[in-house]
Structure formats: C-alpha cells, structure tokens
Design an enzyme around this catalytic site. Structure first.
Site, PDB file in Angstrom:
ATOM      1  N   PRO A  51      71.020  85.129  -9.842  1.00 42.83           N
ATOM      2  CA  PRO A  51      72.191  84.425  -9.318  1.00 42.83           C
ATOM      3  C   PRO A  51      73.027  85.248  -8.345  1.00 42.83           C
ATOM      4  O   PRO A  51      73.168  86.455  -8.497  1.00 42.83           O
ATOM      5  CB  PRO A  51      73.010  84.112 -10.581  1.00 42.83           C
ATOM      6  CG  PRO A  51      72.484  85.014 -11.637  1.00 42.83           C
ATOM      7  CD  PRO A  51      71.049  85.263 -11.299  1.00 42.83           C
ATOM      8  N   ASN A  52      73.540  84.524  -7.378  1.00 42.98           N
ATOM      9  CA  ASN A  52      74.459  85.041  -6.345  1.00 42.98           C
ATOM     10  C   ASN A  52      73.777  85.874  -5.270  1.00 42.98           C
ATOM     11  O   ASN A  52      74.410  86.221  -4.277  1.00 42.98           O
ATOM     12  CB  ASN A  52      75.628  85.828  -6.969  1.00 42.98           C
ATOM     13  CG  ASN A  52      76.420  84.985  -7.953  1.00 42.98           C
ATOM     14  OD1 ASN A  52      76.904  83.925  -7.581  1.00 42.98           O
ATOM     15  ND2 ASN A  52      76.514  85.411  -9.197  1.00 42.98           N
ATOM     16  N   ARG A 100      78.473  88.639   0.279  1.00 48.45           N
ATOM     17  CA  ARG A 100      79.080  88.908  -1.019  1.00 48.45           C
ATOM     18  C   ARG A 100      79.327  90.411  -1.179  1.00 48.45           C
ATOM     19  O   ARG A 100      78.391  91.200  -1.139  1.00 48.45           O
ATOM     20  CB  ARG A 100      78.071  88.439  -2.067  1.00 48.45           C
ATOM     21  CG  ARG A 100      78.348  88.862  -3.453  1.00 48.45           C
ATOM     22  CD  ARG A 100      77.069  88.703  -4.288  1.00 48.45           C
ATOM     23  NE  ARG A 100      77.356  88.948  -5.671  1.00 48.45           N
ATOM     24  CZ  ARG A 100      76.479  89.382  -6.551  1.00 48.45           C
ATOM     25  NH1 ARG A 100      75.232  89.603  -6.189  1.00 48.45           N
ATOM     26  NH2 ARG A 100      76.826  89.576  -7.794  1.00 48.45           N
ATOM     27  N   TYR A 143      76.948  95.598  -1.838  1.00 43.64           N
ATOM     28  CA  TYR A 143      75.565  95.129  -1.666  1.00 43.64           C
ATOM     29  C   TYR A 143      75.044  95.226  -0.230  1.00 43.64           C
ATOM     30  O   TYR A 143      73.880  94.916   0.015  1.00 43.64           O
ATOM     31  CB  TYR A 143      75.448  93.686  -2.174  1.00 43.64           C
ATOM     32  CG  TYR A 143      75.775  93.558  -3.650  1.00 43.64           C
ATOM     33  CD1 TYR A 143      74.974  94.168  -4.609  1.00 43.64           C
ATOM     34  CD2 TYR A 143      76.889  92.853  -4.080  1.00 43.64           C
ATOM     35  CE1 TYR A 143      75.278  94.063  -5.964  1.00 43.64           C
ATOM     36  CE2 TYR A 143      77.202  92.741  -5.429  1.00 43.64           C
ATOM     37  CZ  TYR A 143      76.391  93.356  -6.363  1.00 43.64           C
ATOM     38  OH  TYR A 143      76.682  93.256  -7.703  1.00 43.64           O
ATOM     39  N   ASN A 182      64.922  91.312  -9.428  1.00 41.06           N
ATOM     40  CA  ASN A 182      66.338  91.660  -9.495  1.00 41.06           C
ATOM     41  C   ASN A 182      67.006  90.495 -10.218  1.00 41.06           C
ATOM     42  O   ASN A 182      67.334  89.481  -9.609  1.00 41.06           O
ATOM     43  CB  ASN A 182      66.944  91.836  -8.100  1.00 41.06           C
ATOM     44  CG  ASN A 182      68.412  92.250  -8.187  1.00 41.06           C
ATOM     45  OD1 ASN A 182      69.007  92.190  -9.269  1.00 41.06           O
ATOM     46  ND2 ASN A 182      68.979  92.657  -7.067  1.00 41.06           N
ATOM     47  N   ALA A 186      73.047  89.157 -12.485  1.00 43.58           N
ATOM     48  CA  ALA A 186      73.867  89.171 -13.712  1.00 43.58           C
ATOM     49  C   ALA A 186      73.054  88.837 -14.963  1.00 43.58           C
ATOM     50  O   ALA A 186      73.424  89.259 -16.078  1.00 43.58           O
ATOM     51  CB  ALA A 186      75.033  88.207 -13.561  1.00 43.58           C
ATOM     52  N   HIS A 213      72.031  91.518 -17.660  1.00 43.69           N
ATOM     53  CA  HIS A 213      72.910  91.986 -18.731  1.00 43.69           C
ATOM     54  C   HIS A 213      73.108  90.955 -19.840  1.00 43.69           C
ATOM     55  O   HIS A 213      73.793  91.227 -20.816  1.00 43.69           O
ATOM     56  CB  HIS A 213      74.270  92.363 -18.134  1.00 43.69           C
ATOM     57  CG  HIS A 213      74.163  93.097 -16.823  1.00 43.69           C
ATOM     58  ND1 HIS A 213      73.559  94.328 -16.721  1.00 43.69           N
ATOM     59  CD2 HIS A 213      74.533  92.754 -15.553  1.00 43.69           C
ATOM     60  CE1 HIS A 213      73.591  94.717 -15.451  1.00 43.69           C
ATOM     61  NE2 HIS A 213      74.168  93.785 -14.729  1.00 43.69           N
ATOM     62  N   ASP A 271      62.317  87.562 -22.927  1.00 41.54           N
ATOM     63  CA  ASP A 271      61.200  86.967 -23.684  1.00 41.54           C
ATOM     64  C   ASP A 271      60.096  86.492 -22.746  1.00 41.54           C
ATOM     65  O   ASP A 271      58.907  86.672 -23.034  1.00 41.54           O
ATOM     66  CB  ASP A 271      61.702  85.791 -24.536  1.00 41.54           C
ATOM     67  CG  ASP A 271      62.451  86.249 -25.783  1.00 41.54           C
ATOM     68  OD1 ASP A 271      62.442  87.458 -26.078  1.00 41.54           O
ATOM     69  OD2 ASP A 271      63.049  85.389 -26.456  1.00 41.54           O
ATOM     70  N   GLU A 325      61.930  96.480 -12.102  1.00 43.84           N
ATOM     71  CA  GLU A 325      63.302  95.957 -12.079  1.00 43.84           C
ATOM     72  C   GLU A 325      64.062  96.644 -10.942  1.00 43.84           C
ATOM     73  O   GLU A 325      64.045  97.876 -10.844  1.00 43.84           O
ATOM     74  CB  GLU A 325      63.961  96.259 -13.432  1.00 43.84           C
ATOM     75  CG  GLU A 325      65.400  95.823 -13.525  1.00 43.84           C
ATOM     76  CD  GLU A 325      66.039  96.224 -14.876  1.00 43.84           C
ATOM     77  OE1 GLU A 325      65.306  96.664 -15.798  1.00 43.84           O
ATOM     78  OE2 GLU A 325      67.266  96.103 -14.988  1.00 43.84           O
ATOM     79  N   HIS A 364      67.772  96.941  -8.759  1.00 45.96           N
ATOM     80  CA  HIS A 364      69.190  96.638  -8.518  1.00 45.96           C
ATOM     81  C   HIS A 364      69.603  97.306  -7.221  1.00 45.96           C
ATOM     82  O   HIS A 364      69.324  98.504  -7.030  1.00 45.96           O
ATOM     83  CB  HIS A 364      70.059  97.138  -9.675  1.00 45.96           C
ATOM     84  CG  HIS A 364      69.691  96.485 -10.963  1.00 45.96           C
ATOM     85  ND1 HIS A 364      69.995  95.178 -11.233  1.00 45.96           N
ATOM     86  CD2 HIS A 364      68.970  96.941 -12.011  1.00 45.96           C
ATOM     87  CE1 HIS A 364      69.497  94.861 -12.418  1.00 45.96           C
ATOM     88  NE2 HIS A 364      68.863  95.893 -12.908  1.00 45.96           N
ATOM     89  N   ILE A 365      70.241  96.544  -6.379  1.00 42.15           N
ATOM     90  CA  ILE A 365      70.666  97.074  -5.083  1.00 42.15           C
ATOM     91  C   ILE A 365      71.703  98.174  -5.294  1.00 42.15           C
ATOM     92  O   ILE A 365      71.645  99.230  -4.676  1.00 42.15           O
ATOM     93  CB  ILE A 365      71.228  95.916  -4.219  1.00 42.15           C
ATOM     94  CG1 ILE A 365      70.114  94.897  -3.938  1.00 42.15           C
ATOM     95  CG2 ILE A 365      71.845  96.440  -2.930  1.00 42.15           C
ATOM     96  CD1 ILE A 365      70.613  93.561  -3.414  1.00 42.15           C
ATOM     97  N   SER A 366      72.655  97.897  -6.183  1.00 42.58           N
ATOM     98  CA  SER A 366      73.713  98.873  -6.461  1.00 42.58           C
ATOM     99  C   SER A 366      73.291  99.777  -7.622  1.00 42.58           C
ATOM    100  O   SER A 366      72.372  99.447  -8.375  1.00 42.58           O
ATOM    101  CB  SER A 366      75.010  98.135  -6.827  1.00 42.58           C
ATOM    102  OG  SER A 366      74.846  97.430  -8.042  1.00 42.58           O
ATOM    103  N   ARG A 391      78.936 101.631 -12.236  1.00 41.11           N
ATOM    104  CA  ARG A 391      79.858 100.504 -12.203  1.00 41.11           C
ATOM    105  C   ARG A 391      80.395 100.191 -13.609  1.00 41.11           C
ATOM    106  O   ARG A 391      80.351 101.041 -14.486  1.00 41.11           O
ATOM    107  CB  ARG A 391      79.144  99.309 -11.549  1.00 41.11           C
ATOM    108  CG  ARG A 391      78.706  99.640 -10.114  1.00 41.11           C
ATOM    109  CD  ARG A 391      78.016  98.486  -9.444  1.00 41.11           C
ATOM    110  NE  ARG A 391      78.902  97.349  -9.295  1.00 41.11           N
ATOM    111  CZ  ARG A 391      78.485  96.109  -8.984  1.00 41.11           C
ATOM    112  NH1 ARG A 391      77.185  95.875  -8.801  1.00 41.11           N
ATOM    113  NH2 ARG A 391      79.352  95.141  -8.862  1.00 41.11           N
TER     114      ARG A 391
HETATM  115  C1  DQA Z   1      72.728  93.632  -9.207  1.00 40.38           C
HETATM  116  C2  DQA Z   1      73.669  94.307 -10.214  1.00 40.38           C
HETATM  117  C3  DQA Z   1      74.160  93.307 -11.240  1.00 40.38           C
HETATM  118  O1  DQA Z   1      75.024  93.955 -12.175  1.00 40.38           O
HETATM  119  C4  DQA Z   1      74.936  92.207 -10.565  1.00 40.38           C
HETATM  120  O2  DQA Z   1      75.329  91.229 -11.514  1.00 40.38           O
HETATM  121  C5  DQA Z   1      74.204  91.578  -9.429  1.00 40.38           C
HETATM  122  C6  DQA Z   1      73.355  92.405  -8.576  1.00 40.38           C
HETATM  123  C7  DQA Z   1      72.313  94.581  -8.073  1.00 40.38           C
HETATM  124  O3  DQA Z   1      71.374  94.240  -7.347  1.00 40.38           O
HETATM  125  O4  DQA Z   1      72.925  95.635  -7.873  1.00 40.38           O
HETATM  126  O5  DQA Z   1      74.365  90.391  -9.156  1.00 40.38           O
HETATM  127  O6  DQA Z   1      71.543  93.249  -9.902  1.00 40.38           O
END
Ligand code: DQA
Length: 152
Positions: free
Chosen positions: A11-12, A19, A24, A75, A78, A81, A88, A99, A101-103, A108
């Site tokens: 999501p997002n 964003r 990001y 990725n 959210a 978490h 599953d 896996e 994560h950009i950040s 954080r």
């Molecule tokens: C994220 C890190 C997550 O905590 C966050 O909810 C995201 C992006 C990242 O790519 O850094 O939406 O997965």
C-alpha cells in the site's frame, strides 16, 4: 526451470515520488518498474510487477507465484508490520523471497522495526533507496543460478 520473478509492492507505493520524498525519494513506481525490467533483461529473468493497496490482492499474487514463479521480491510496505496473512501466504512459496524496503526501517519509528515478512524472507534489503529492488533481483538471479528451489 522458470526464471519468472514476481515483484510485489504494498500500500501507498503507487504514490512513490509524491509521497514523503525526503524519505522515499523522487522516483515514481513506474520508474522503478522500468529499472527492474531493464535489470531483469540483463539477468535473463522474466518479471511480473504489481502494486496494490489491498492485502487480498497481494495474497492472490503470492498464490499465483506459487504455481509459476521461481522467486519473489516484495516490498510489503505497511503490511510488513501487520500482516500475518501475507506471512502465511509467503510460507507456501518454495523459492527465494527477497524483502525490500526503500527506507532504513530500523532508523525510523519502533513499530517499523518488526517485520512478519522477515521471518520467512531469504534476505532483507533496507535503506538502499529504490536501488534495493535491483540488488534484490541480482540476488534472486544468483540464487537461481546456484540451483535454489523454484517452480516451473
Ligand atoms: C517501506 C517502509 C514501511 O515501514 C512503510 O510502511 C512503507 C514503505 C519502505 O519501502 O521503506 O510504506 O516498506
């Protein structure tokens, strides 16, 4: 042997570039997809690249990947978490799971420090910006070349 890799985004991430660019970056998800496709071609991988704001769609793509794909780069955003359901689903996949994560989630808020997905991931990349996707593809290709279990 399949060289198909699913790149799944949670999501997002459709808002990438707009964003919180200080976190990001300025690249859009379309830019990321284009870069992934170029790298996949160099690595002799075939890609399915998806994004959804809906948990069930991501789960459905993981089920699809079970039948056809050799690896998953994900990725989960959210859902990382929160989602036991995505964990599953990933637990039913036999090939490498990377896996991304950009950040750097560890720098954080505390709630970003725990990842359900990391408990099943073959490897985790965080804080490398969008380059993390390309590094993950490189790793999947290496694991497949070394004979990691996959499908097809
Ligand atoms: C994220 C890190 C997550 O905590 C966050 O909810 C995201 C992006 C990242 O790519 O850094 O939406 O997965």
């Amino acid at each position: 042997m399949s060289r198909l890799v699913y790149v799944l985004n949670g999501p997002n991430l459709n808002l990438l570039g707009k964003r919180q660019p200080h976190i990001y970056g300025h690249e859009t998800l379309a830019d990321v997809e284009e870069a992934c496709r170029a790298r996949a071609a160099e690595l002799d991988l075939t890609l399915r690249f998806h994004q959804s704001n809906r948990e069930y769609e991501i789960i459905d793509w993981i089920h699809e990947a079970r039948e056809t794909a050799a690896g998953i780069v994900i990725n989960p955003a959210a859902f990382t978490h929160t989602s036991v359901a995505i964990l599953d689903a990933l637990n039913t996949f036999e090939g490498p799971i990377l896996e991304v994560h950009i950040s750097n989630v560890h720098k954080r808020e505390a709630f970003r420090h725990h990842s359900y997905v990391s408990t099943v991931a073959t490897g985790v990349i965080a804080g490398f910006g969008t380059q993390g996707y390309l590094l993950a593809l490189q790793r999947v290709a290496r694991l497949l070349n070394e004979g990691a279990p996959g499908h097809g």
